[in-house]
Scaffold this active site. Sequence first.
Site, PDB file in Angstrom:
ATOM      1  N   GLU A 196      15.655  -1.548  -4.674  1.00  0.00           N
ATOM      2  CA  GLU A 196      15.390  -1.863  -6.071  1.00  0.00           C
ATOM      3  C   GLU A 196      15.690  -0.657  -6.946  1.00  0.00           C
ATOM      4  OE1 GLU A 196      11.768  -5.141  -6.075  1.00  0.00           O
ATOM      5  OE2 GLU A 196      11.341  -3.059  -6.577  1.00  0.00           O
ATOM      6  N   GLU A 239       5.322  -7.938  -7.012  1.00  0.00           N
ATOM      7  CA  GLU A 239       4.745  -8.712  -5.918  1.00  0.00           C
ATOM      8  C   GLU A 239       3.687  -9.656  -6.464  1.00  0.00           C
ATOM      9  OE1 GLU A 239       2.725  -6.325  -3.037  1.00  0.00           O
ATOM     10  OE2 GLU A 239       1.464  -5.321  -4.505  1.00  0.00           O
ATOM     11  N   GLY A 263       0.793  -1.224   0.000  1.00  0.00           N
ATOM     12  CA  GLY A 263       0.000   0.000   0.000  1.00  0.00           C
ATOM     13  C   GLY A 263       0.821   1.268   0.000  1.00  0.00           C
ATOM     14  N   HIS A 277       1.756  -0.199 -14.605  1.00  0.00           N
ATOM     15  CA  HIS A 277       1.520  -1.269 -13.631  1.00  0.00           C
ATOM     16  C   HIS A 277       0.643  -2.311 -14.318  1.00  0.00           C
ATOM     17  CE1 HIS A 277       0.744  -2.494  -9.229  1.00  0.00           C
ATOM     18  NE2 HIS A 277       0.205  -3.425  -9.996  1.00  0.00           N
ATOM     19  N   ARG A 294      -4.768 -13.672  -3.373  1.00  0.00           N
ATOM     20  CA  ARG A 294      -6.185 -13.518  -3.042  1.00  0.00           C
ATOM     21  C   ARG A 294      -6.929 -13.020  -4.270  1.00  0.00           C
ATOM     22  NH1 ARG A 294      -6.259  -8.102  -3.324  1.00  0.00           N
ATOM     23  NH2 ARG A 294      -4.546  -6.929  -2.417  1.00  0.00           N
TER      24      ARG A 294
END
Length: 448
Positions: free
Chosen positions: A200, A287, A164, A208, A291
């Site tokens: 990174e 990542e 987040g 994205h 879910r």
Amino acid sequence: MFDKILIANRGEIALRVHRACREMGIRTVAVHSEADANAMHVRLADESVCIGPPPANKSYLNIPAIITAAEVTGAQAIHPGYGFLSENARFAEIVEAHGLAFIGPTAAHIRMMGDKITAKQAVMDAGIPVVPGSEGGVDTYEDAVPIAEKIGYPVLIKAASGGGGRGMKVAETAANLKEAMDTASTEALAAFGDGTVYIEKYLGRPRHIEIQILADTHGNVVHLGERDCSLQRRHQKILEEAPSPALNDDDRKKIGDVVRRAIEAIGYRGVGTIEFLWENGEFYFIEMNTRLQVEHPVTEMITGIDLVREQIRVADGQKLDIKQSDVTFEGWAIECRINAENARTFAPSPGLVTDFHAPGGLGVRLDSALYAGYSIPPYYDSLIGKLIVHGRTREEALLRLRRSLEEMVVGGVETTIPIFLDLLEEADFVSGNYHIRWLEDWLASREN
């Protein structure tokens, strides 16, 4: 198949899961806080159980209360939705220890992908490209200096746990590397109880892009294409579309095949999403979300595949009834996340919904638990609905989105609908020419 499923969530996602269950002939149990006694998912479920007072840590995060509710009602499985306990490995373990099915991946995979350093190593081993960076956590400034110099500035300091946007800082030069590390580590410790950070390469203007996957317990894996989630504010997505206007068919096939093989290699089960930054034709893993995603409807709209239904079937031990060759992509879908917030300041706007009208028509879907007379509580996320439209082309989807936004009515509270109407006037958005920092720049320009 399960006879009864407990839904360990609230709001639109609880209602979404309930609807899938009803279409499968499965009874549902809604759990709720005292603040959600009149929520739509509670009203529609076959049974409901109050599990605590309004604060989430005393209700929707109260594992003993949720397990007790499942046992008392005779539920055989628990669907966690998204947020709350959906990526809590300990919760998954406790659910299964009580003889219940957890409608999600194994606790081991949740734990593996919940730590960004472990996740990065796992996907590297499985052949997924990653952003150049440190091999693991970086403990001291002295250790960070040679790593940052090797990668090349600017660099991104990121929390190993959580997400987040918290625990994430950019070091433009060596002069502010230490400050960025200290700030990121402090934020990560406060937010996630873990101050570990890693480094990174900072990408300038990436998209994205995320790939939706679906896997069963028999070794079968399919990918369901990509979603473009580049329109973000403070690292939170506000609009998603599928397919991405930035990718071509070769990009799409290449990354989809890579992800599918990687998921096969790690033996994953259920739905999951591999998230990437894409720049200059290259994909870089950031990542994996273990879910159901908030933006899953855009994938459903272009594939015709009910992801919640598939989650439930996989948790029941069934084989996927689709192969990769069966997956086709039809048209274009766009989702707007509508929040109960002021469209200028983004201040939350809880309160009584005095009027409500949902848009309709061909290719229009509204995932929302609102109704006239419902009082939006101040204790939870401000998301009140997701408007999803589908068209044969992106242009048709955009026209349908405008019409649907103009038609939607939510009275009594402020919403972010005006933001999306303004976005539809912007040439860069209409042409699909945007990146992950574009929205914040545009929002800032509206203030000037």
